[in-house]
Design a protein around this motif. Structure first.
Motif, PDB file in Angstrom:
ATOM      1  N   ILE A 140      15.378  57.739 -61.962  1.00 48.62           N
ATOM      2  CA  ILE A 140      16.763  57.913 -61.489  1.00 48.62           C
ATOM      3  C   ILE A 140      17.249  59.310 -61.854  1.00 48.62           C
ATOM      4  O   ILE A 140      17.835  60.020 -61.027  1.00 48.62           O
ATOM      5  CB  ILE A 140      17.682  56.809 -62.081  1.00 48.62           C
ATOM      6  CG1 ILE A 140      17.275  55.436 -61.535  1.00 48.62           C
ATOM      7  CG2 ILE A 140      19.151  57.103 -61.759  1.00 48.62           C
ATOM      8  CD1 ILE A 140      17.922  54.257 -62.249  1.00 48.62           C
ATOM      9  N   LEU A 141      16.985  59.718 -63.086  1.00 50.85           N
ATOM     10  CA  LEU A 141      17.410  61.047 -63.537  1.00 50.85           C
ATOM     11  C   LEU A 141      16.760  62.146 -62.694  1.00 50.85           C
ATOM     12  O   LEU A 141      17.424  63.104 -62.277  1.00 50.85           O
ATOM     13  CB  LEU A 141      17.040  61.211 -65.018  1.00 50.85           C
ATOM     14  CG  LEU A 141      17.445  62.519 -65.690  1.00 50.85           C
ATOM     15  CD1 LEU A 141      18.961  62.708 -65.657  1.00 50.85           C
ATOM     16  CD2 LEU A 141      16.961  62.539 -67.144  1.00 50.85           C
ATOM     17  N   LYS A 142      15.477  61.992 -62.420  1.00 44.15           N
ATOM     18  CA  LYS A 142      14.777  63.019 -61.628  1.00 44.15           C
ATOM     19  C   LYS A 142      15.322  63.115 -60.211  1.00 44.15           C
ATOM     20  O   LYS A 142      15.423  64.198 -59.634  1.00 44.15           O
ATOM     21  CB  LYS A 142      13.268  62.692 -61.555  1.00 44.15           C
ATOM     22  CG  LYS A 142      12.468  63.297 -62.686  1.00 44.15           C
ATOM     23  CD  LYS A 142      10.995  62.957 -62.572  1.00 44.15           C
ATOM     24  CE  LYS A 142      10.278  63.725 -61.488  1.00 44.15           C
ATOM     25  NZ  LYS A 142       8.817  63.414 -61.491  1.00 44.15           N
ATOM     26  N   THR A 143      15.661  61.984 -59.626  1.00 42.39           N
ATOM     27  CA  THR A 143      16.077  62.002 -58.224  1.00 42.39           C
ATOM     28  C   THR A 143      17.568  62.287 -58.054  1.00 42.39           C
ATOM     29  O   THR A 143      17.981  62.786 -57.008  1.00 42.39           O
ATOM     30  CB  THR A 143      15.760  60.668 -57.516  1.00 42.39           C
ATOM     31  OG1 THR A 143      16.437  59.602 -58.204  1.00 42.39           O
ATOM     32  CG2 THR A 143      14.267  60.395 -57.498  1.00 42.39           C
ATOM     33  N   GLN A 144      18.367  61.971 -59.081  1.00 39.33           N
ATOM     34  CA  GLN A 144      19.821  62.117 -58.942  1.00 39.33           C
ATOM     35  C   GLN A 144      20.369  63.296 -59.745  1.00 39.33           C
ATOM     36  O   GLN A 144      21.521  63.687 -59.566  1.00 39.33           O
ATOM     37  CB  GLN A 144      20.531  60.829 -59.393  1.00 39.33           C
ATOM     38  CG  GLN A 144      20.053  59.565 -58.696  1.00 39.33           C
ATOM     39  CD  GLN A 144      20.279  59.588 -57.206  1.00 39.33           C
ATOM     40  OE1 GLN A 144      21.389  59.860 -56.749  1.00 39.33           O
ATOM     41  NE2 GLN A 144      19.246  59.323 -56.422  1.00 39.33           N
ATOM     42  N   GLY A 145      19.569  63.803 -60.694  1.00 38.98           N
ATOM     43  CA  GLY A 145      20.041  64.889 -61.549  1.00 38.98           C
ATOM     44  C   GLY A 145      20.978  64.423 -62.647  1.00 38.98           C
ATOM     45  O   GLY A 145      21.439  65.228 -63.463  1.00 38.98           O
ATOM     46  N   THR A 146      21.284  63.149 -62.691  1.00 37.61           N
ATOM     47  CA  THR A 146      22.171  62.572 -63.714  1.00 37.61           C
ATOM     48  C   THR A 146      21.907  61.069 -63.790  1.00 37.61           C
ATOM     49  O   THR A 146      21.361  60.473 -62.851  1.00 37.61           O
ATOM     50  CB  THR A 146      23.650  62.813 -63.352  1.00 37.61           C
ATOM     51  OG1 THR A 146      24.473  62.261 -64.387  1.00 37.61           O
ATOM     52  CG2 THR A 146      24.037  62.163 -62.026  1.00 37.61           C
ATOM     53  N   ASP A 251      21.122  55.858 -42.190  1.00 36.18           N
ATOM     54  CA  ASP A 251      22.466  56.404 -42.404  1.00 36.18           C
ATOM     55  C   ASP A 251      22.899  56.390 -43.871  1.00 36.18           C
ATOM     56  O   ASP A 251      24.089  56.407 -44.171  1.00 36.18           O
ATOM     57  CB  ASP A 251      23.484  55.616 -41.565  1.00 36.18           C
ATOM     58  CG  ASP A 251      23.211  55.799 -40.078  1.00 36.18           C
ATOM     59  OD1 ASP A 251      22.761  56.900 -39.696  1.00 36.18           O
ATOM     60  OD2 ASP A 251      23.429  54.832 -39.323  1.00 36.18           O
ATOM     61  N   THR A 252      21.945  56.384 -44.751  1.00 33.65           N
ATOM     62  CA  THR A 252      22.292  56.379 -46.176  1.00 33.65           C
ATOM     63  C   THR A 252      22.575  57.800 -46.654  1.00 33.65           C
ATOM     64  O   THR A 252      22.296  58.774 -45.943  1.00 33.65           O
ATOM     65  CB  THR A 252      21.144  55.759 -47.004  1.00 33.65           C
ATOM     66  OG1 THR A 252      19.929  56.432 -46.659  1.00 33.65           O
ATOM     67  CG2 THR A 252      21.012  54.277 -46.746  1.00 33.65           C
ATOM     68  N   LYS A 253      23.117  57.895 -47.885  1.00 36.94           N
ATOM     69  CA  LYS A 253      23.495  59.207 -48.423  1.00 36.94           C
ATOM     70  C   LYS A 253      22.249  60.094 -48.602  1.00 36.94           C
ATOM     71  O   LYS A 253      21.126  59.587 -48.728  1.00 36.94           O
ATOM     72  CB  LYS A 253      24.187  59.006 -49.775  1.00 36.94           C
ATOM     73  CG  LYS A 253      25.556  58.354 -49.642  1.00 36.94           C
ATOM     74  CD  LYS A 253      26.045  57.706 -50.917  1.00 36.94           C
ATOM     75  CE  LYS A 253      26.413  58.656 -51.999  1.00 36.94           C
ATOM     76  NZ  LYS A 253      27.033  57.965 -53.159  1.00 36.94           N
ATOM     77  N   GLU A 254      22.503  61.391 -48.665  1.00 37.33           N
ATOM     78  CA  GLU A 254      21.405  62.367 -48.819  1.00 37.33           C
ATOM     79  C   GLU A 254      20.569  62.090 -50.075  1.00 37.33           C
ATOM     80  O   GLU A 254      19.349  62.199 -50.080  1.00 37.33           O
ATOM     81  CB  GLU A 254      22.030  63.771 -48.894  1.00 37.33           C
ATOM     82  CG  GLU A 254      21.062  64.918 -48.844  1.00 37.33           C
ATOM     83  CD  GLU A 254      20.561  65.209 -47.443  1.00 37.33           C
ATOM     84  OE1 GLU A 254      19.581  65.936 -47.374  1.00 37.33           O
ATOM     85  OE2 GLU A 254      21.124  64.708 -46.446  1.00 37.33           O
TER      86      GLU A 254
END
Ligand code: CP
Length: 302
Positions: A140-146, A251-254
Protein backbone atom coordinates in the motif's frame (compact mmCIF):
# COMPACT_ATOMS: atom_id res chain seq x y z
CA UNK A 1 12.31 -6.27 18.38
CA UNK A 2 15.13 -8.70 19.09
CA UNK A 3 13.71 -12.10 20.11
CA UNK A 4 10.15 -10.73 19.97
CA UNK A 5 7.61 -13.20 18.57
CA UNK A 6 5.03 -11.97 16.05
CA UNK A 7 1.77 -13.81 16.66
CA UNK A 8 -0.87 -11.08 16.32
CA UNK A 9 -0.27 -7.95 14.28
CA UNK A 10 -0.69 -5.76 17.36
CA UNK A 11 2.11 -7.58 19.18
CA UNK A 12 4.19 -4.94 17.39
CA UNK A 13 3.54 -1.21 17.70
CA UNK A 14 2.84 1.13 14.81
CA UNK A 15 6.45 2.35 15.13
CA UNK A 16 7.72 -1.22 14.84
CA UNK A 17 5.55 -1.81 11.76
CA UNK A 18 7.06 1.29 10.17
CA UNK A 19 10.57 0.22 11.11
CA UNK A 20 9.99 -3.10 9.29
CA UNK A 21 8.71 -1.26 6.21
CA UNK A 22 11.73 1.05 6.20
CA UNK A 23 14.07 -1.91 6.48
CA UNK A 24 12.17 -3.78 3.74
CA UNK A 25 12.87 -0.84 1.44
CA UNK A 26 16.60 -1.32 2.10
CA UNK A 27 16.35 -5.05 1.40
CA UNK A 28 14.47 -4.40 -1.82
CA UNK A 29 17.48 -2.41 -3.05
CA UNK A 30 19.90 -5.10 -1.90
CA UNK A 31 18.16 -8.46 -1.33
CA UNK A 32 21.26 -10.69 -1.63
CA UNK A 33 23.59 -10.35 1.36
CA UNK A 34 25.58 -12.82 3.43
CA UNK A 35 24.36 -11.72 6.86
CA UNK A 36 22.56 -14.84 8.10
CA UNK A 37 25.29 -17.45 7.65
CA UNK A 38 25.24 -18.33 11.37
CA UNK A 39 21.46 -18.65 11.62
CA UNK A 40 18.96 -21.45 11.09
CA UNK A 41 15.25 -20.77 10.63
CA UNK A 42 12.68 -23.56 11.07
CA UNK A 43 9.65 -23.50 8.80
CA UNK A 44 6.77 -25.64 10.11
CA UNK A 45 3.79 -25.70 7.79
CA UNK A 46 0.90 -27.82 9.05
CA UNK A 47 -1.34 -26.27 6.36
CA UNK A 48 -0.77 -25.71 2.59
CA UNK A 49 1.07 -22.62 1.38
CA UNK A 50 2.84 -21.38 -1.72
CA UNK A 51 3.74 -17.71 -1.16
CA UNK A 52 4.29 -17.56 2.59
CA UNK A 53 6.47 -20.65 2.85
CA UNK A 54 8.47 -20.06 -0.30
CA UNK A 55 8.98 -16.34 0.28
CA UNK A 56 10.29 -17.07 3.79
CA UNK A 57 12.64 -19.66 2.25
CA UNK A 58 13.70 -17.25 -0.47
CA UNK A 59 14.26 -14.48 2.10
CA UNK A 60 16.51 -16.69 4.24
CA UNK A 61 18.39 -18.23 1.30
CA UNK A 62 19.16 -14.83 -0.21
CA UNK A 63 20.65 -13.71 3.10
CA UNK A 64 22.92 -16.76 3.39
CA UNK A 65 20.95 -18.44 6.18
CA UNK A 66 19.78 -22.04 6.48
CA UNK A 67 16.18 -23.17 6.59
CA UNK A 68 14.88 -26.51 7.88
CA UNK A 69 11.35 -27.77 8.26
CA UNK A 70 8.38 -29.37 6.58
CA UNK A 71 5.57 -28.40 4.26
CA UNK A 72 3.16 -31.03 5.53
CA UNK A 73 3.05 -32.70 8.91
CA UNK A 74 2.16 -36.15 7.56
CA UNK A 75 5.87 -36.95 7.11
CA UNK A 76 6.75 -35.97 10.68
CA UNK A 77 6.25 -37.53 14.11
CA UNK A 78 2.97 -35.61 14.38
CA UNK A 79 1.68 -38.59 12.39
CA UNK A 80 2.70 -40.81 15.34
CA UNK A 81 0.77 -38.63 17.77
CA UNK A 82 3.44 -36.14 18.85
CA UNK A 83 1.94 -33.01 20.40
CA UNK A 84 2.49 -29.46 19.15
CA UNK A 85 4.24 -28.71 22.45
CA UNK A 86 6.79 -31.49 21.95
CA UNK A 87 7.28 -30.58 18.29
CA UNK A 88 8.03 -26.93 19.16
CA UNK A 89 10.34 -27.81 22.08
CA UNK A 90 12.26 -30.20 19.80
CA UNK A 91 12.53 -27.93 16.76
CA UNK A 92 13.64 -25.03 18.99
CA UNK A 93 16.80 -27.10 19.64
CA UNK A 94 17.60 -27.02 15.93
CA UNK A 95 16.84 -23.39 15.06
CA UNK A 96 17.07 -19.73 16.11
CA UNK A 97 13.54 -18.82 15.01
CA UNK A 98 10.40 -20.79 14.13
CA UNK A 99 7.95 -19.81 11.40
CA UNK A 100 4.72 -21.77 11.81
CA UNK A 101 1.44 -22.10 9.95
CA UNK A 102 -1.20 -24.20 11.68
CA UNK A 103 -4.96 -24.60 11.10
CA UNK A 104 -5.79 -24.19 14.79
CA UNK A 105 -6.58 -20.65 15.96
CA UNK A 106 -4.41 -19.77 18.93
CA UNK A 107 -1.77 -22.40 18.11
CA UNK A 108 0.87 -19.74 17.35
CA UNK A 109 0.19 -17.97 20.65
CA UNK A 110 0.50 -21.29 22.47
CA UNK A 111 3.79 -22.01 20.66
CA UNK A 112 5.15 -18.56 21.56
CA UNK A 113 4.38 -19.16 25.22
CA UNK A 114 6.35 -22.41 25.44
CA UNK A 115 9.10 -21.87 22.87
CA UNK A 116 12.61 -20.81 23.91
CA UNK A 117 13.08 -19.24 20.44
CA UNK A 118 10.83 -16.59 18.84
CA UNK A 119 7.76 -17.65 16.85
CA UNK A 120 6.47 -16.00 13.69
CA UNK A 121 2.82 -16.78 12.99
CA UNK A 122 2.49 -17.61 9.29
CA UNK A 123 -1.28 -18.03 9.69
CA UNK A 124 -3.30 -19.71 12.45
CA UNK A 125 -6.64 -20.91 11.15
CA UNK A 126 -9.09 -18.08 10.50
CA UNK A 127 -7.45 -15.90 13.13
CA UNK A 128 -4.45 -13.85 11.91
CA UNK A 129 -1.71 -13.66 9.29
CA UNK A 130 0.52 -10.83 10.52
CA UNK A 131 3.43 -11.21 8.07
CA UNK A 132 0.96 -10.95 5.19
CA UNK A 133 -0.21 -7.69 6.75
CA UNK A 134 3.31 -6.28 6.86
CA UNK A 135 3.75 -6.98 3.16
CA UNK A 136 0.26 -5.59 2.49
CA UNK A 137 1.22 -2.36 4.30
CA UNK A 138 4.45 -2.23 2.31
CA UNK A 139 2.50 -2.70 -0.93
CA UNK A 140 0.00 0.00 0.00
CA UNK A 141 2.81 2.38 0.92
CA UNK A 142 4.66 1.70 -2.33
CA UNK A 143 1.61 2.23 -4.50
CA UNK A 144 0.03 5.15 -2.64
CA UNK A 145 3.09 6.95 -1.25
CA UNK A 146 1.39 7.02 2.18
CA UNK A 147 -0.52 4.80 4.59
CA UNK A 148 -2.58 7.64 5.99
CA UNK A 149 -6.18 8.67 5.27
CA UNK A 150 -6.84 6.08 2.54
CA UNK A 151 -10.15 4.56 1.46
CA UNK A 152 -9.63 0.82 1.53
CA UNK A 153 -12.25 -1.63 0.26
CA UNK A 154 -12.03 -5.21 1.47
CA UNK A 155 -14.02 -7.70 -0.55
CA UNK A 156 -14.88 -11.36 -0.09
CA UNK A 157 -14.65 -13.55 2.96
CA UNK A 158 -14.29 -11.07 5.81
CA UNK A 159 -15.40 -13.65 8.35
CA UNK A 160 -12.80 -16.37 7.82
CA UNK A 161 -10.12 -14.34 6.00
CA UNK A 162 -7.19 -14.09 8.41
CA UNK A 163 -5.35 -11.65 6.15
CA UNK A 164 -8.35 -9.32 6.49
CA UNK A 165 -8.41 -9.55 10.29
CA UNK A 166 -4.73 -8.63 10.70
CA UNK A 167 -4.86 -5.92 8.04
CA UNK A 168 -7.92 -4.18 9.49
CA UNK A 169 -6.27 -4.04 12.91
CA UNK A 170 -3.02 -2.62 11.48
CA UNK A 171 -4.81 -0.04 9.30
CA UNK A 172 -6.63 1.32 12.35
CA UNK A 173 -3.32 3.12 13.10
CA UNK A 174 -3.56 5.12 9.86
CA UNK A 175 -6.98 6.82 9.90
CA UNK A 176 -8.33 4.48 7.23
CA UNK A 177 -11.90 4.64 5.93
CA UNK A 178 -13.03 1.04 5.56
CA UNK A 179 -15.42 -0.23 2.88
CA UNK A 180 -16.36 -3.78 3.87
CA UNK A 181 -17.94 -5.82 1.08
CA UNK A 182 -19.12 -9.38 1.76
CA UNK A 183 -22.12 -11.68 1.58
CA UNK A 184 -24.23 -11.20 4.75
CA UNK A 185 -22.98 -14.57 6.05
CA UNK A 186 -19.32 -13.54 5.79
CA UNK A 187 -19.24 -10.14 7.50
CA UNK A 188 -16.23 -8.95 9.47
CA UNK A 189 -16.37 -10.49 12.99
CA UNK A 190 -17.33 -8.09 15.78
CA UNK A 191 -14.04 -8.86 17.57
CA UNK A 192 -12.19 -7.26 14.62
CA UNK A 193 -14.74 -4.50 14.02
CA UNK A 194 -14.21 -3.50 17.64
CA UNK A 195 -10.75 -2.17 16.70
CA UNK A 196 -12.32 0.17 14.10
CA UNK A 197 -14.90 1.39 16.60
CA UNK A 198 -12.30 1.97 19.33
CA UNK A 199 -10.46 4.37 17.02
CA UNK A 200 -13.73 6.06 15.93
CA UNK A 201 -12.92 5.36 12.28
CA UNK A 202 -15.50 5.34 9.50
CA UNK A 203 -16.63 2.02 8.08
CA UNK A 204 -19.35 1.12 5.60
CA UNK A 205 -20.74 -2.33 4.85
CA UNK A 206 -21.98 -3.54 1.46
CA UNK A 207 -22.97 -6.75 -0.27
CA UNK A 208 -21.89 -5.59 -3.77
CA UNK A 209 -18.63 -3.92 -4.73
CA UNK A 210 -19.75 -1.76 -7.71
CA UNK A 211 -20.63 1.42 -5.82
CA UNK A 212 -17.41 1.23 -3.79
CA UNK A 213 -14.95 1.17 -6.68
CA UNK A 214 -14.99 4.87 -7.74
CA UNK A 215 -14.12 6.13 -4.24
CA UNK A 216 -11.52 3.51 -3.37
CA UNK A 217 -7.71 3.80 -3.28
CA UNK A 218 -7.01 0.14 -2.59
CA UNK A 219 -9.31 -2.76 -3.50
CA UNK A 220 -8.24 -5.72 -1.36
CA UNK A 221 -9.87 -8.82 -2.85
CA UNK A 222 -9.99 -12.14 -1.02
CA UNK A 223 -10.98 -15.71 -1.75
CA UNK A 224 -13.99 -17.34 -0.09
CA UNK A 225 -12.16 -19.65 2.35
CA UNK A 226 -13.61 -23.05 1.40
CA UNK A 227 -11.55 -24.91 4.01
CA UNK A 228 -13.18 -23.01 6.90
CA UNK A 229 -16.82 -23.89 6.02
CA UNK A 230 -18.49 -26.60 8.09
CA UNK A 231 -21.35 -26.82 5.54
CA UNK A 232 -20.12 -27.54 1.96
CA UNK A 233 -23.52 -26.51 0.55
CA UNK A 234 -23.18 -23.04 2.05
CA UNK A 235 -19.79 -22.69 0.37
CA UNK A 236 -21.27 -23.81 -2.98
CA UNK A 237 -24.03 -21.21 -2.62
CA UNK A 238 -21.71 -18.24 -2.09
CA UNK A 239 -18.40 -19.27 -3.68
CA UNK A 240 -18.97 -17.09 -6.76
CA UNK A 241 -20.28 -14.04 -4.93
CA UNK A 242 -17.64 -11.75 -6.47
CA UNK A 243 -15.95 -11.66 -9.85
CA UNK A 244 -13.88 -8.59 -10.68
CA UNK A 245 -13.56 -7.90 -14.42
CA UNK A 246 -11.28 -5.47 -16.21
CA UNK A 247 -14.19 -3.29 -17.36
CA UNK A 248 -15.27 -2.78 -13.74
CA UNK A 249 -12.04 -0.91 -12.90
CA UNK A 250 -11.96 1.33 -16.00
CA UNK A 251 -13.35 4.40 -14.19
CA UNK A 252 -11.45 4.06 -10.95
CA UNK A 253 -9.05 6.67 -9.56
CA UNK A 254 -5.56 7.04 -11.02
CA UNK A 255 -3.94 5.71 -7.84
CA UNK A 256 -6.40 2.80 -7.53
CA UNK A 257 -4.72 -0.59 -7.16
CA UNK A 258 -6.06 -4.13 -6.81
CA UNK A 259 -4.39 -6.23 -4.11
CA UNK A 260 -5.06 -9.85 -3.23
CA UNK A 261 -3.10 -12.02 -0.76
CA UNK A 262 -3.58 -14.92 -3.21
CA UNK A 263 -4.31 -17.69 -4.00
CA UNK A 264 -7.23 -16.52 -6.10
CA UNK A 265 -10.02 -18.73 -7.34
CA UNK A 266 -12.57 -16.85 -9.46
CA UNK A 267 -12.92 -13.55 -7.62
CA UNK A 268 -10.54 -11.77 -10.02
CA UNK A 269 -10.86 -12.57 -13.72
CA UNK A 270 -7.46 -13.07 -15.36
CA UNK A 271 -8.31 -10.23 -17.76
CA UNK A 272 -7.58 -7.88 -14.82
CA UNK A 273 -3.97 -9.12 -14.68
CA UNK A 274 -2.84 -7.02 -17.64
CA UNK A 275 -4.17 -3.80 -16.11
CA UNK A 276 -1.56 -1.42 -14.65
CA UNK A 277 -3.89 -1.28 -11.65
CA UNK A 278 -3.42 -4.98 -10.84
CA UNK A 279 -0.73 -5.26 -8.18
CA UNK A 280 -1.14 -8.74 -6.62
CA UNK A 281 1.92 -10.42 -8.13
CA UNK A 282 4.19 -7.49 -7.16
CA UNK A 283 2.55 -7.72 -3.74
CA UNK A 284 3.70 -11.37 -3.47
CA UNK A 285 7.25 -10.32 -4.42
CA UNK A 286 7.22 -7.67 -1.68
CA UNK A 287 6.82 -10.54 0.79
CA UNK A 288 10.47 -11.49 0.34
CA UNK A 289 11.81 -8.06 1.36
CA UNK A 290 9.39 -7.64 4.24
CA UNK A 291 10.20 -11.10 5.58
CA UNK A 292 13.92 -10.38 5.29
CA UNK A 293 13.33 -7.25 7.37
CA UNK A 294 11.27 -9.12 9.95
CA UNK A 295 13.61 -12.09 10.36
CA UNK A 296 16.79 -9.99 10.65
CA UNK A 297 15.10 -7.70 13.17
CA UNK A 298 13.99 -10.59 15.36
CA UNK A 299 17.40 -12.23 15.15
CA UNK A 300 19.07 -8.96 16.11
CA UNK A 301 21.07 -8.78 12.86
CA UNK A 302 19.44 -5.46 11.85
N1 CP B 1 -1.01 -15.19 0.98
C1 CP B 1 -0.79 -16.43 1.43
O1 CP B 1 -0.80 -16.68 2.64
O2 CP B 1 -0.59 -17.35 0.45
P1 CP B 1 -0.19 -18.86 0.68
O3 CP B 1 -1.36 -19.55 1.36
O4 CP B 1 0.13 -19.41 -0.67
O5 CP B 1 1.01 -18.86 1.62
Amino acid sequence: MKNKSLVSINDYTKEEHIRILDLAKEFEKNPVQNIMQHHVVASLFFEPSTRTRLSFESAVNRLGGKIVGFSEATNTSVKKGESLRDTILTVANYSDLIVMRNPIEGSARFASEISPVPIINAGDGANQHPTQTLLDLYSILKTQGTLDNLHIAMVGDLKYGRTIHSLVIALCNFNTTFHLVSPPELKLPSSVKMHIKEKNLAYHQYTEMDEVLPRTDILYMTRIQQERFSDPLEYERIKNAFNLHQDMIADTKENFRVLHPLPRVKEININVDKSAKAYYFEQALNGVFVRQALITSILGIK
